[in-house]
Design an enzyme around this catalytic site. Structure first.
Site, PDB file in Angstrom:
ATOM      1  N   SER A   1       0.515  -0.866  -0.178  1.00  0.00           N
ATOM      2  CA  SER A   1      -0.054   0.020   0.197  1.00  0.00           C
ATOM      3  C   SER A   1       0.533   1.271   0.318  1.00  0.00           C
ATOM      4  O   SER A   1       1.689   1.357  -0.659  1.00  0.00           O
ATOM      5  CB  SER A   1      -0.781   0.262   1.611  1.00  0.00           C
ATOM      6  OG  SER A   1      -1.729   1.532   1.399  1.00  0.00           O
TER       7      SER A   1
ATOM      8  N   ASP B   1      -9.086  -3.508  -5.890  1.00  0.00           N
ATOM      9  CA  ASP B   1      -8.478  -2.427  -5.028  1.00  0.00           C
ATOM     10  C   ASP B   1      -9.393  -0.878  -4.990  1.00  0.00           C
ATOM     11  O   ASP B   1      -9.194   0.321  -5.995  1.00  0.00           O
ATOM     12  CB  ASP B   1      -7.445  -2.244  -5.258  1.00  0.00           C
ATOM     13  CG  ASP B   1      -6.626  -1.606  -4.234  1.00  0.00           C
ATOM     14  OD1 ASP B   1      -7.146  -0.827  -3.050  1.00  0.00           O
ATOM     15  OD2 ASP B   1      -5.231  -2.445  -4.083  1.00  0.00           O
TER      16      ASP B   1
ATOM     17  N   HIS C   1      -8.070  -3.849  -1.314  1.00  0.00           N
ATOM     18  CA  HIS C   1      -6.180  -4.349  -1.417  1.00  0.00           C
ATOM     19  C   HIS C   1      -5.788  -4.508  -0.331  1.00  0.00           C
ATOM     20  O   HIS C   1      -4.873  -5.034  -0.654  1.00  0.00           O
ATOM     21  CB  HIS C   1      -6.924  -2.170  -0.648  1.00  0.00           C
ATOM     22  CG  HIS C   1      -5.894  -2.148  -0.483  1.00  0.00           C
ATOM     23  ND1 HIS C   1      -4.943  -1.250  -1.649  1.00  0.00           N
ATOM     24  CD2 HIS C   1      -5.061  -1.196   0.503  1.00  0.00           C
ATOM     25  CE1 HIS C   1      -3.943  -0.512  -1.019  1.00  0.00           C
ATOM     26  NE2 HIS C   1      -3.897  -0.711   0.335  1.00  0.00           N
TER      27      HIS C   1
END
Length: 329
Positions: A142, A263, A295
């Protein structure tokens, strides 16, 4: 960032439950250590995970960076433990302003500084007598993928053998882009508002296929930042993503980037852009898109889905170490 969770039960002492740490790690076939590392920008909390058998040869080293609001103490460990089980020496650090590291919680007022701070620890291990002869990989998840890319750009050209990126934040989804009005308005206060937790948080439903027990568990992390986004952090996310996109062609090492097609927190187009623009030889770059996955590919999906991602990661790094090994450096 995680979808809002309400009426959460009391969190267990550890993400795996009540089992004491040493007992749990031993059951997983790994050993863990914790320490603080002093940097010019403050102390950061660090951890390592290695194969339980101290006589087992280590294949390579992997240096891991978590995402926004997260830290190394909770479900992020699942990735770290997995790599250690595969025979790798894994090292991770809480980012500045996150977990048990120094800094205002949830605040990254300088993304380059946050990257160089973690990099100072990673470099000290990577260049140590014990590990300098091994291949070494940077791993980022991320926003940690964004910071990992900044670390790579800050490093000597031959320092890293490869990059592993899970749902990296290179392109911000439209609903998550910080308001230019808010950033401009608070920016007019000459930095006084930089640390304020006043930016509107994105409100999105979780994508299809999420195992809701796992997002709940993620939200129970006692070290997680749960406040509104801070002004400076959001400003730096915008600046950092723009910067790395302009410099993708400087990437020359092997890499694997994994991204879910559903995502909502990081656009898959950013991963596609990296794959297209990086100067890495085609046979050494790989983009894995996971249909319908969200995600958090490891900690937020049903076990059969996360196991698939982990299997792909294992196959990739095992192949690179077997093919190149220390010759990457």
């Amino acid at each position: 960032m995680n979808p809002p969770q309400n009426n959460l039960p009391q969190p267990p002492p550890f993400f795996w439950g009540d089992t004491p740490e040493d007992e749990y790690y031993k059951s997983q076939g790994v050993r863990n250590s914790k320490s603080y590392f002093q940097t010019p920008n403050g102390k950061i909390f660090t951890q390592s995970w290695l194969p339980l058998d101290e006589n087992q040869p280590v294949k390579a080293t992997v240096f891991m960076t978590h995402g926004y609001t997260n830290d190394t103490s909770w479900v992020f460990q699942k990735i770290c433990i997995s790599y250690a089980q595969w025979g790798y020496a894994v090292f991770a650090a809480d980012l500045l302003g996150h977990g048990r590291s120094d800094g205002l919680h949830g605040y990254i007022g300088d993304m380059d500084k946050a990257a160089s701070t973690s990099l100072s620890y990673f470099s000290s291990v990577r260049q140590s007598e014990q590990y300098r002869h091994l291949a070494a990989f940077l791993f980022g998840e991320s926003m940690g993928g964004l910071i990992t890319m900044l670390m790579y750009f800050q490093s000597d050209p031959d320092m890293w053998s490869g990059l592993i990126l899970s749902a990296p934040l290179f392109v911000i989804p439209e609903p998550m882009i910080p308001s230019k009005l808010h950033l401009t308005m608070y920016g007019l206060l000459f930095g006084l508002a930089d640390t304020w937790a006043v930016m509107p948080p994105p409100r999105m439903a979780p994508p299809p296929g999420w195992d809701m027990k796992k997002p709940n568990l993620k939200a129970m992390n006692p070290n997680r930042y749960a406040g509104k986004p801070r002004v400076g952090t959001m400003r730096e996310v915008v600046r950092g993503t723009e910067y790395v996109r302009k410099n993708f062609e400087k990437v020359k090492v092997p890499f694997l980037v994994a991204h879910g097609t559903a995502d909502p927190m990081a656009c898959q187009s950013g991963s596609e852009m990296l794959y297209e623009k990086a100067d890495t030889p085609k046979e050494d770059k790989e983009l894995k898109l996971y249909d319908g996955m969200g995600h958090s590919l490891i900690a937020g999906e049903p076990n059969e889905a996360s196991d698939l991602v982990l299997a792909d990661m294992k196959a990739w790094i095992d192949h690179k170490v077997e093919k190149y090994g220390p010759k990457c450096n």
